[in-house]
Design a protein around this motif. Structure first.
Motif, short mmCIF file in Angstrom:
data_model
loop_
_atom_site.label_atom_id
_atom_site.label_comp_id
_atom_site.label_asym_id
_atom_site.label_seq_id
_atom_site.Cartn_x
_atom_site.Cartn_y
_atom_site.Cartn_z
N ILE A 1 15.09 7.21 -26.06
CA ILE A 1 14.05 6.53 -26.85
C ILE A 1 14.37 6.59 -28.33
N LEU A 2 14.78 7.76 -28.80
CA LEU A 2 15.12 7.90 -30.22
C LEU A 2 16.38 7.10 -30.58
N LYS A 3 17.29 6.97 -29.65
CA LYS A 3 18.49 6.18 -29.91
C LYS A 3 18.13 4.73 -30.16
N ARG A 4 17.18 4.20 -29.39
CA ARG A 4 16.72 2.83 -29.65
C ARG A 4 15.98 2.75 -30.98
N ASN A 5 15.07 3.68 -31.19
CA ASN A 5 14.35 3.80 -32.46
C ASN A 5 13.63 2.51 -32.86
N THR B 1 6.89 25.12 -29.69
CA THR B 1 8.14 25.78 -29.29
C THR B 1 9.08 24.79 -28.61
N LYS B 2 8.53 23.97 -27.72
CA LYS B 2 9.34 22.95 -27.06
C LYS B 2 9.89 21.97 -28.09
N ARG B 3 9.08 21.60 -29.05
CA ARG B 3 9.55 20.69 -30.08
C ARG B 3 10.74 21.29 -30.84
N ALA B 4 10.61 22.55 -31.23
CA ALA B 4 11.69 23.20 -31.99
C ALA B 4 12.99 23.22 -31.19
N LYS B 5 12.90 23.51 -29.89
CA LYS B 5 14.10 23.52 -29.05
C LYS B 5 14.72 22.13 -28.96
N PHE B 6 13.87 21.12 -28.78
CA PHE B 6 14.37 19.76 -28.67
C PHE B 6 14.99 19.30 -29.99
N GLU B 7 14.35 19.64 -31.11
CA GLU B 7 14.91 19.26 -32.41
C GLU B 7 16.31 19.84 -32.58
N HIS B 8 16.49 21.10 -32.19
CA HIS B 8 17.79 21.75 -32.31
C HIS B 8 18.84 21.02 -31.45
N ARG B 9 18.47 20.71 -30.22
CA ARG B 9 19.42 20.05 -29.31
C ARG B 9 19.73 18.62 -29.77
N MET C 1 6.30 12.78 -20.09
CA MET C 1 5.60 13.94 -19.54
C MET C 1 6.07 14.16 -18.10
N THR C 2 7.37 14.31 -17.92
CA THR C 2 7.90 14.47 -16.57
C THR C 2 7.82 15.93 -16.13
N HIS C 3 8.29 16.17 -14.92
CA HIS C 3 8.25 17.50 -14.32
C HIS C 3 9.47 18.33 -14.69
N ASN C 4 10.38 17.76 -15.49
CA ASN C 4 11.68 18.40 -15.72
C ASN C 4 12.03 18.35 -17.20
N HIS C 5 12.25 19.52 -17.82
CA HIS C 5 12.52 19.56 -19.26
C HIS C 5 13.82 18.85 -19.61
N GLN C 6 14.83 18.96 -18.77
CA GLN C 6 16.09 18.29 -19.06
C GLN C 6 15.91 16.77 -19.02
N LEU C 7 15.13 16.30 -18.06
CA LEU C 7 14.83 14.87 -18.00
C LEU C 7 14.04 14.45 -19.23
N ASP C 8 13.09 15.29 -19.65
CA ASP C 8 12.34 15.00 -20.89
C ASP C 8 13.30 14.83 -22.07
N LEU C 9 14.29 15.72 -22.13
CA LEU C 9 15.25 15.66 -23.24
C LEU C 9 16.08 14.38 -23.19
N GLU C 10 16.54 14.01 -22.00
CA GLU C 10 17.36 12.80 -21.88
C GLU C 10 16.54 11.55 -22.20
N LEU C 11 15.29 11.53 -21.76
CA LEU C 11 14.42 10.40 -22.10
C LEU C 11 14.17 10.35 -23.61
N THR C 12 13.93 11.51 -24.19
CA THR C 12 13.72 11.58 -25.64
C THR C 12 14.92 11.03 -26.40
N ALA C 13 16.11 11.44 -25.98
CA ALA C 13 17.32 10.98 -26.65
C ALA C 13 17.47 9.46 -26.52
N ARG D 1 23.29 16.73 -31.11
CA ARG D 1 23.79 15.45 -30.60
C ARG D 1 23.99 14.43 -31.72
N GLY D 2 23.69 14.83 -32.95
CA GLY D 2 23.94 13.95 -34.08
C GLY D 2 22.79 13.06 -34.49
#
Length: 285
Positions: free
Chosen positions: A185-189, A201-209, A171-183, A213-214
């Motif tokens: 965390i999910l990479k570790r899984n 809407t944010k979820r849909a955008k992140f899912e697409h990105r 829950m950071t102040h920056n959407h790009q940072l949120d995306l990088e953190l998400t990636a 990234r594979g």
């Protein structure tokens, strides 16, 4: 030396996990009588069940339980002469009861309004919290007990240091940072639960990105966004925080308190003569 009651109270007030060890059965010559107790923490021992090899073995078992995070109570029978080499030669049954075990290791990325409302709630639960942000000024002056403040110029790097099975909240102040953190965390899984603040809407955008990234869709589906209990409505930081904390509590309590089907009945751990007495008593009834 602390007595076990005072030690247990102090450890629970400090939020430090421990194991209460109790002699629940004795036969023949034993160092102490049934009802004697001691408390074992990760690095301290309070009171005594008689010392010697019995106490040393009990301490080992208790600390193994603490290290593994085991929640269930545990019974174990000891023959003092045969297995432990103590001259008293009797037998005893010990009950091991975990107390104050940490239920969840939680990483909160972001010290904004919702983070500042959420972390004190999490700190009041049986959890250990890492609170991570690059902006030191965003943290309050008082950090709750059980919370480790981490000021990091690269919050994404902190993901590598999280224990397996962590609960991750982004829950950071920056959407790009949120995306990088998400990636990251999910990479570790290997997390237990992962929540990302935001809308559908944010979820849909992140899912697409993330697909670009594979990332496997089944891995992305583990992400909770929006997160929190849907029945808890509201947009105030504390309302959002309560909703998120509620979902975390529901998750870590999902399997808590379930006893193992393989738990050995206490009667089988009692000395043979006592089992015989118990059987005769049941027959007479």
């Amino acid at each position: 030396m602390y007595n076990w009651i005072d030690a247990l109270a102090d450890l629970q007030n400090q939020g430090e996990p421990c194991v209460l060890v109790t002699i629940i059965e004795e036969l023949g010559s034993t160092p102490r009588n049934a009802g004697s107790k001691m408390v074992v923490s990760a690095d301290r021992l309070f009171d005594t069940i008689g010392g010697g090899h019995l106490e040393f073995k009990a301490m080992q078992i208790a600390r193994e339980m603490l290290a593994s995070g085991k929640q269930d109570t545990h019974l174990e029978r000891f023959s003092l002469g045969a297995s432990l080499g103590q001259c008293c030669g009797g037998a005893t049954v010990l009950l091991f009861e975990p107390m104050g075990q940490v239920q969840a290791q939680i990483a909160v990325f972001g010290a904004g309004h919702v983070g500042r409302a959420l972390v004190p709630l999490l700190a009041s639960l049986p959890c250990r919290v890492r609170w991570i942000d690059s902006r030191e000024a965003e943290f309050p002056d008082h950090i709750p007990h059980g919370v480790r403040k981490i000021v990091s110029e690269e919050p994404v790097d902190e993901v590598d240091d999280l224990p397996a099975g962590s609960y991750c909240i982004v829950m950071t102040h920056n959407h790009q940072l949120d995306l990088e953190l998400t990636a990251a965390i999910l990479k570790r899984n290997d997390f237990t639960w992962f929540g990302l603040i935001g809308s559908k809407t944010k979820r849909a955008k992140f899912e697409h990105r993330l697909r670009d990234r594979g990332f496997d869709p089944s891995v992305v589906q583990r992400m909770r966004c929006p997160m929190g209990i849907g029945e808890v409505k509201g947009k105030l930081p504390v309302e959002i925080a309560i909703s998120i904390a509620g979902e975390i509590i529901a998750t870590y309590n999902a399997n808590f308190g379930q006893h193992s089907a393989r738990a050995e009945p206490i009667a089988r751990l009692l000395p043979a003569s006592r089992r015989s007495q118990s059987a005769k008593l049941k027959a007479s009834n």
